[in-house]
Design a protein around this motif. Structure first.
Motif, mmCIF file in Angstrom:
data_model
loop_
_atom_site.group_PDB
_atom_site.id
_atom_site.type_symbol
_atom_site.label_atom_id
_atom_site.label_comp_id
_atom_site.label_asym_id
_atom_site.label_seq_id
_atom_site.Cartn_x
_atom_site.Cartn_y
_atom_site.Cartn_z
ATOM 1 N N ARG A 231 0.830 -1.202 0.000
ATOM 2 C CA ARG A 231 0.000 0.000 0.000
ATOM 3 C C ARG A 231 0.868 1.257 0.000
ATOM 4 O O ARG A 231 2.060 1.221 0.338
ATOM 5 C CB ARG A 231 -0.923 0.013 1.204
ATOM 6 C CG ARG A 231 -0.213 -0.029 2.547
ATOM 7 C CD ARG A 231 -1.083 0.543 3.646
ATOM 8 N NE ARG A 231 -1.239 1.991 3.485
ATOM 9 C CZ ARG A 231 -2.147 2.721 4.130
ATOM 10 N NH1 ARG A 231 -2.975 2.133 4.983
ATOM 11 N NH2 ARG A 231 -2.223 4.026 3.949
ATOM 12 N N PRO A 232 0.275 2.418 -0.333
ATOM 13 C CA PRO A 232 1.009 3.683 -0.240
ATOM 14 C C PRO A 232 1.352 3.999 1.209
ATOM 15 O O PRO A 232 0.631 3.615 2.138
ATOM 16 C CB PRO A 232 0.022 4.707 -0.809
ATOM 17 C CG PRO A 232 -0.931 3.921 -1.634
ATOM 18 C CD PRO A 232 -1.052 2.594 -0.955
ATOM 19 N N VAL A 233 2.440 4.731 1.398
ATOM 20 C CA VAL A 233 2.841 5.145 2.739
ATOM 21 C C VAL A 233 2.053 6.361 3.198
ATOM 22 O O VAL A 233 1.873 6.573 4.402
ATOM 23 C CB VAL A 233 4.364 5.438 2.769
ATOM 24 C CG1 VAL A 233 4.771 6.088 4.084
ATOM 25 C CG2 VAL A 233 5.148 4.143 2.556
ATOM 26 N N ALA A 234 1.558 7.135 2.244
ATOM 27 C CA ALA A 234 0.814 8.360 2.580
ATOM 28 C C ALA A 234 -0.295 8.066 3.588
ATOM 29 O O ALA A 234 -1.061 7.115 3.438
ATOM 30 C CB ALA A 234 0.210 8.969 1.316
ATOM 31 N N GLY A 235 -0.353 8.879 4.627
ATOM 32 C CA GLY A 235 -1.381 8.714 5.648
ATOM 33 C C GLY A 235 -0.960 7.850 6.817
ATOM 34 O O GLY A 235 -1.695 7.722 7.793
ATOM 35 N N LEU A 236 0.227 7.239 6.718
ATOM 36 C CA LEU A 236 0.714 6.384 7.807
ATOM 37 C C LEU A 236 1.773 7.110 8.618
ATOM 38 O O LEU A 236 2.546 7.900 8.083
ATOM 39 C CB LEU A 236 1.331 5.094 7.244
ATOM 40 C CG LEU A 236 0.404 4.106 6.543
ATOM 41 C CD1 LEU A 236 1.214 2.960 5.960
ATOM 42 C CD2 LEU A 236 -0.650 3.577 7.508
ATOM 43 N N ASP A 237 1.819 6.813 9.923
ATOM 44 C CA ASP A 237 2.953 7.259 10.725
ATOM 45 C C ASP A 237 3.744 6.024 11.142
ATOM 46 O O ASP A 237 3.354 4.886 10.844
ATOM 47 C CB ASP A 237 2.511 8.081 11.939
ATOM 48 C CG ASP A 237 1.569 7.325 12.883
ATOM 49 O OD1 ASP A 237 1.562 6.068 12.862
ATOM 50 O OD2 ASP A 237 0.837 7.989 13.648
ATOM 51 N N ALA A 238 4.870 6.241 11.805
ATOM 52 C CA ALA A 238 5.763 5.129 12.144
ATOM 53 C C ALA A 238 5.079 4.120 13.066
ATOM 54 O O ALA A 238 5.285 2.910 12.928
ATOM 55 C CB ALA A 238 7.036 5.674 12.790
#
Length: 252
Positions: A231-238
């Motif tokens: 999935r895209p990383v956009a919108g996720l935090d660590a």
């Protein structure tokens, strides 16, 4: 970034078995031109096995690797490099006593004719190596410096410069910030952005979710030899990404 067109690198049904151990099972993965794709997972998830096959260091038990839409079978890392896939391992494979330019051109030294003889063209190698370091925004401007005098982050820039020298289209980076401090980690992340900014595709293997969120466009998470999330990383935090790695499930 939006992935479009045919993947520059893809694997289909890729599997690897070591005796009774199934290290990778039926992996499908697409890597699109110009993206930074992070490969994440716990120890034993299959990350290293995948990278070894993509880099030409190991051969699949089943499945295929495609480069620009054509099936390939790399005979060695040198074969993969000649076809545009460069791998930078954690140890960097640099010769500390040699100068930066000597490391960048190791095994592919430039020569010039001097009468009936051919001699090393040190001037051109120094100029070109300095150019690649500058292209990456490296603070190291003198390519005659010995690698032993460089910091961990600066050594990464030399290894990346070598990939640029080979004109690699895909650069695989295996845990590039492992054992680095905060300042050096930031330098390496800047190098990855600069490398990607030159149009190169980056396959990033990392245990550091903060690094992944900072530079990757997309993340593929492996668990027990299988891809469970892509999935895209956009919108996720660590923290969310770490939870996904641990559970193998999408963040809520």
């Amino acid at each position: 970034m939006t992935a479009t067109g045919e993947p520059v690198l893809s694997v289909r049904g890729l599997a690897k078995r070591y005796g009774a151990v199934q290290a990778l099972a039926g992996m499908d993965l697409d890597v699109h031109a110009g993206e930074v794709l992070a490969i994440c997972g716990d120890n034993g998830a299959g990350k290293s096995t995948l990278i070894r096959m993509v880099s030409g260091a190991d051969t699949p038990s089943a499945g295929e690797i495609r480069l620009r839409g054509k099936a390939v079978r790399f005979a060695s890392p040198q074969d993969a490099l000649a076809r545009g896939v460069a791998t930078i391992y954690q140890d960097l494979a640099l010769a500390p006593r040699l100068a930066i330019y000597q490391n960048v051109f190791m095994g592919a030294e430039l020569t010039r004719r001097l009468g009936p003889l051919r001699v090393l063209d040190k001037k051109t190698m120094i100029e070109q190596a300095s150019g690649w370091m500058a292209q990456l925004g490296s603070a190291v401007t003198d390519a005659r410096r010995p690698v032993a005098s460089l910091s961990g982050g600066q050594r990464q820039s030399v290894a990346i410069g070598r990939a640029l020298r080979w004109n690699a289209e895909v650069v695989v980076m295996d845990e590039p910030t492992a054992a680095l401090g905060v300042k050096e980690t930031a330098q390496v992340l800047d190098l990855i952005r600069a490398l990607n900014g030159t149009g190169k595709t980056v396959l990033l293997v990392s245990h550091n979710m903060a690094d992944v969120v900072a530079v990757a466009h997309r993340v593929a998470i492996l668990k027990q030899g299988r891809k469970v999330i892509d999935r895209p990383v956009a919108g996720l935090d660590a923290d969310a990404l770490s939870h996904m790695v641990m559970t193998g499930r999408q963040a809520a």
